[in-house]
Design an enzyme around this catalytic site. Structure first.
Site, PDB file in Angstrom:
ATOM      1  N   ARG A 179      42.435  79.932  14.087  1.00  0.00           N
ATOM      2  CA  ARG A 179      42.684  78.485  14.006  1.00  0.00           C
ATOM      3  C   ARG A 179      43.147  77.904  15.348  1.00  0.00           C
ATOM      4  O   ARG A 179      43.125  76.697  15.548  1.00  0.00           O
ATOM      5  CB  ARG A 179      43.719  78.185  12.910  1.00  0.00           C
ATOM      6  CG  ARG A 179      45.153  78.476  13.314  1.00  0.00           C
ATOM      7  CD  ARG A 179      46.101  78.480  12.130  1.00  0.00           C
ATOM      8  NE  ARG A 179      46.370  77.156  11.595  1.00  0.00           N
ATOM      9  CZ  ARG A 179      47.390  76.390  11.952  1.00  0.00           C
ATOM     10  NH1 ARG A 179      48.212  76.775  12.906  1.00  0.00           N
ATOM     11  NH2 ARG A 179      47.580  75.223  11.369  1.00  0.00           N
ATOM     12  N   ASP A 187      51.159  81.356  25.582  1.00  0.00           N
ATOM     13  CA  ASP A 187      50.188  82.424  25.283  1.00  0.00           C
ATOM     14  C   ASP A 187      49.451  82.856  26.550  1.00  0.00           C
ATOM     15  O   ASP A 187      49.125  84.032  26.722  1.00  0.00           O
ATOM     16  CB  ASP A 187      49.138  81.929  24.286  1.00  0.00           C
ATOM     17  CG  ASP A 187      49.700  81.605  22.913  1.00  0.00           C
ATOM     18  OD1 ASP A 187      49.280  82.231  21.943  1.00  0.00           O
ATOM     19  OD2 ASP A 187      50.561  80.713  22.822  1.00  0.00           O
ATOM     20  N   ASN A 223      51.930  71.718  25.419  1.00  0.00           N
ATOM     21  CA  ASN A 223      51.970  72.787  24.413  1.00  0.00           C
ATOM     22  C   ASN A 223      50.589  73.431  24.275  1.00  0.00           C
ATOM     23  O   ASN A 223      50.432  74.653  24.244  1.00  0.00           O
ATOM     24  CB  ASN A 223      52.428  72.174  23.099  1.00  0.00           C
ATOM     25  CG  ASN A 223      52.597  73.165  21.958  1.00  0.00           C
ATOM     26  OD1 ASN A 223      53.512  73.030  21.160  1.00  0.00           O
ATOM     27  ND2 ASN A 223      51.741  74.166  21.831  1.00  0.00           N
ATOM     28  N   ARG A 232      54.945  67.265  24.071  1.00  0.00           N
ATOM     29  CA  ARG A 232      55.851  68.406  24.253  1.00  0.00           C
ATOM     30  C   ARG A 232      55.178  69.482  25.099  1.00  0.00           C
ATOM     31  O   ARG A 232      53.960  69.503  25.257  1.00  0.00           O
ATOM     32  CB  ARG A 232      56.268  68.989  22.899  1.00  0.00           C
ATOM     33  CG  ARG A 232      55.134  69.584  22.073  1.00  0.00           C
ATOM     34  CD  ARG A 232      55.659  70.115  20.745  1.00  0.00           C
ATOM     35  NE  ARG A 232      54.651  70.860  20.008  1.00  0.00           N
ATOM     36  CZ  ARG A 232      53.953  70.404  18.976  1.00  0.00           C
ATOM     37  NH1 ARG A 232      54.139  69.151  18.561  1.00  0.00           N
ATOM     38  NH2 ARG A 232      53.076  71.173  18.358  1.00  0.00           N
ATOM     39  N   GLU A 301      49.114  67.818  13.803  1.00  0.00           N
ATOM     40  CA  GLU A 301      48.454  69.045  13.343  1.00  0.00           C
ATOM     41  C   GLU A 301      49.069  69.610  12.074  1.00  0.00           C
ATOM     42  O   GLU A 301      48.484  70.483  11.425  1.00  0.00           O
ATOM     43  CB  GLU A 301      48.478  70.101  14.455  1.00  0.00           C
ATOM     44  CG  GLU A 301      49.812  70.779  14.701  1.00  0.00           C
ATOM     45  CD  GLU A 301      50.780  69.984  15.576  1.00  0.00           C
ATOM     46  OE1 GLU A 301      51.782  70.579  16.030  1.00  0.00           O
ATOM     47  OE2 GLU A 301      50.548  68.781  15.806  1.00  0.00           O
ATOM     48  N   ASP A 335      58.185  78.614  16.423  1.00  0.00           N
ATOM     49  CA  ASP A 335      58.095  77.675  15.311  1.00  0.00           C
ATOM     50  C   ASP A 335      57.575  78.413  14.069  1.00  0.00           C
ATOM     51  O   ASP A 335      56.399  78.719  14.025  1.00  0.00           O
ATOM     52  CB  ASP A 335      57.233  76.457  15.652  1.00  0.00           C
ATOM     53  CG  ASP A 335      55.955  76.797  16.412  1.00  0.00           C
ATOM     54  OD1 ASP A 335      55.886  77.850  17.070  1.00  0.00           O
ATOM     55  OD2 ASP A 335      55.023  75.985  16.352  1.00  0.00           O
ATOM     56  N   GLU A 542      48.129  88.376  15.428  1.00  0.00           N
ATOM     57  CA  GLU A 542      49.071  87.500  16.128  1.00  0.00           C
ATOM     58  C   GLU A 542      50.476  88.085  16.147  1.00  0.00           C
ATOM     59  O   GLU A 542      51.225  87.936  17.111  1.00  0.00           O
ATOM     60  CB  GLU A 542      49.067  86.135  15.433  1.00  0.00           C
ATOM     61  CG  GLU A 542      50.011  85.118  16.032  1.00  0.00           C
ATOM     62  CD  GLU A 542      50.185  83.890  15.151  1.00  0.00           C
ATOM     63  OE1 GLU A 542      50.549  82.839  15.700  1.00  0.00           O
ATOM     64  OE2 GLU A 542      49.974  83.980  13.928  1.00  0.00           O
TER      65      GLU A 542
END
Length: 589
Positions: A179, A187, A223, A232, A301, A335, A542
């Site tokens: 996604r 990352d 971000n 952000r 999102e 998060d 992940e």
């Protein structure tokens, strides 16, 4: 008597004035065009949020991913105004599916596959200390995943930015996977580390230059590369990427190219928005930074999720405060986690902007050291002195405000929740004594002192290592994110590749033989759980559940994802650092 102007001179003056007026007209027209594109992009995002909400109503909550809908580009030939008008008559699942097919292209279709030109199936010098057999065969499969994750932004995005939430980027990208169809900031550091192991220097440079472009356009690294992320940032690691590339390639041109953007990014993180002043018991004032998003609405999102959470609150002001804290927690990269809640696991008690995070200030301290080194390289001596001093001052602040000598850990510092006091007075009770993997992240500065004084001496590093060993975070498959199982993904029992890597690199470079052995032990556990999960599922994940070898992680607001950029990068980095002999078992013990 003055001579009359010559006709030739008058002609030059008139020509100059004409060109100036023409240029001013062109600039004004360009500015007007930019404004129209920005308004169009905002209108598209507003429409997509309405689509997201209506899709939840029409399709139901099962397997619903709100991000999918704000990633949709307008279909070729589709008109936004027509899509807005047609949405009002959509009620059923069938009508919603037909509506989406008519007005929108698939999510991710505005990113095109891009075979990296510097990819080789087995590059020369690749993992020289990983012998033959299963370990090397698997490492080559993970190396090959870079081809699956490589993309380039479709030309249509730059040509029609008001038809996409995806942002145009100048170079090739490597996405995390699943996604996460776009570039993400922090990352990218571990993606770059992995690409350097894979000898893919040009692809790594493209990634860095894309982030530099974002700083040039927005004043900070977003971000992620979506219009809905412009409010952000994420943990700041751009200088670390530049340093890794320079160390690997000696590309001083890259340093010169990135240097102004690194200064601009630093200004962002030490601005009034993020900076906090705290006075210690000796009357010395220290400057540290916090996360703070520029947003007080639902995250586009995840708007349907945020709105449902905020429905527990009664007033608009309370909801806006919650939205601000949610977006700020998303800026942390964690998060979400009990780390940001005053009363976990209640998400309405997020207080992210009142917390001075250990890891953020570690990253900024590293940034300041890096900038000092880069300034020396390009002959900016005065700037080098300024940033060397800034890094030393932040080092002192971290040790004074965040260090806890009783626990032998660095602890997040909580500001009073009753408002801004200007300069805060340090109180020991304001340190958060709960255990998180971030409490050990400053160890990472051992590995990256950029030629300056080491962050920690060997004796202190060993004490921190022993604290980690008895913290309750170390499990059979790696280091847990926290000791609290809240159902959030940045809590127990999940372990994340970046946290393993930051702590292992710090231990490895502590100067202690015992710490080096412990670092290799953690890396071995992590490699084995990655391998076992890959063999059972066919994918890199992940996050992983550290309670058992070979188990992928879960929790949080979306389904577990595969791909996966930073997991691949950390795995390859561990194999390069520690090797893997042919007779060493790769599977779970």
């Amino acid at each position: 008597m003055a001579r009359p102007p010559r006709p030739q001179l008058l002609l030059h003056v008139l020509l100059f004035l004409s060109l100036t007026l023409l240029r001013m007209g062109s600039v004004a027209a360009a500015a007007e065009g930019d404004r129209e594109e920005e308004e169009g992009a905002r209108a598209l995002l507003a429409l997509l949020q309405r689509v997201q909400s209506e899709a939840l109503r029409a399709l139901g909550p099962r397997d619903f991913d709100p991000k999918l809908y704000v990633d949709l580009p307008l279909a070729p030939g589709a008109d936004r105004a027509a899509a807005e008008a047609a949405l009002a008559s959509v009620n059923t699942r069938e009508e919603m599916e037909a509506y989406l097919a008519r007005y929108f292209a698939p999510a991710g279709s505005d990113l095109l596959a891009a075979d990296p030109p510097d990819f080789e199936p087995e590059p020369r010098g690749f993992l020289p200390r990983v012998g033959g057999g299963e370990a090397r065969a698997w490492a080559l499969e993970v190396h090959a995943l870079w081809r699956d994750l490589a993309r380039r932004v479709a030309p249509a995005v730059a040509a029609g930015p008001d038809r996409h939430t995806l942002l145009p980027l100048p170079g090739r990208v490597v996405v995390p996977g699943a996604r996460f169809r776009e570039v993400y900031y922090w990352d990218s550091y571990w993606v770059v580390r992995g690409l350097l192991v894979s000898k893919m220097y040009e692809t790594a440079k493209d990634i860095v230059l894309n982030l530099v472009y974002l700083v040039e356009e927005y004043g900070f690294v977003l971000n992620g590369a979506r219009s809905y992320y412009t409010n952000r940032s994420q943990p700041p690691l751009l200088s670390s990427m530049v340093l890794e590339l320079y160390t690997a390639t000696g590309d001083l041109g890259l340093v010169r190219r990135a240097f102004p953007s690194l200064l601009k990014e630093h200004s962002f993180w030490v601005s009034e928005l993020h900076n906090v002043e705290i006075m210690d018991n000796d009357g010395c004032v220290h400057n540290l930074s916090r996360y703070q998003a520029m947003w007080n609405k639902p995250r586009p999102e995840s708007a349907t999720i945020d709105e449902e959470l905020a429905s527990k609150l009664n007033s608009i002001v309370a909801k806006e405060k919650l939205y601000h804290q949610i977006a700020s927690a998303a800026e942390t990269g964690w998060d979400f986690s009990s780390r940001w809640m005053s009363d976990p696991p209640d998400m309405t008690t997020l207080v992210t902007t009142f917390i001075i995070p250990v890891d953020l200030n570690t990253f900024i301290c590293k940034m300041e050291r890096d900038i000092a080194v880069f300034a020396e390289l390009i002959g900016e001596k005065a700037t080098a002195e300024i940033f060397s001093g800034a890094s030393k001052a932040r080092h002192t602040a971290i040790e004074t405000i965040l260090w806890n000598s009783e626990m032998e850990q660095w602890l997040d510092y909580w500001l009073p929740l009753d408002g801004n006091q200007g300069v805060y007075k340090w109180e020991s009770k304001s340190q958060n004594r709960n255990i998180f993997a971030s409490n050990f992240v400053p160890l990472w500065l051992n590995a990256h002192n950029s030629g300056l004084v080491p962050f920690l001496d060997e004796a202190k590093s060993v004490r921190v290592m022993r604290s980690l060993q008895t913290s309750g975070l170390v499990y059979p498959a790696g280091i847990a994110t926290s000791v609290s199982n809240t159902g959030q993904q940045w809590d127990f029992p999940n372990g994340w590749a970046p946290l393993q890597h930051l702590i292992v690199e710090g231990l490895l470079n502590s100067g202690s033989t015992e710490a080096k052995k412990f670092a290799e032990n953690i890396a071995t556990r992590w490699v084995r759980t990655n391998y076992a999960a890959y063999k059972s599922t066919g994918a890199m994940h992940e996050k992983y559940d550290v309670e058992a070898c070979g188990k992928s992680g879960g929790g949080g607001e979306y389904k577990p994802q595969t791909g996966f950029g930073w997991s691949n990068g950390v795995l390859l980095s561990f194999l390069e650092e520690f090797g893997w002999s042919q007779d060493k078992e790769i599977g779970c013990p």
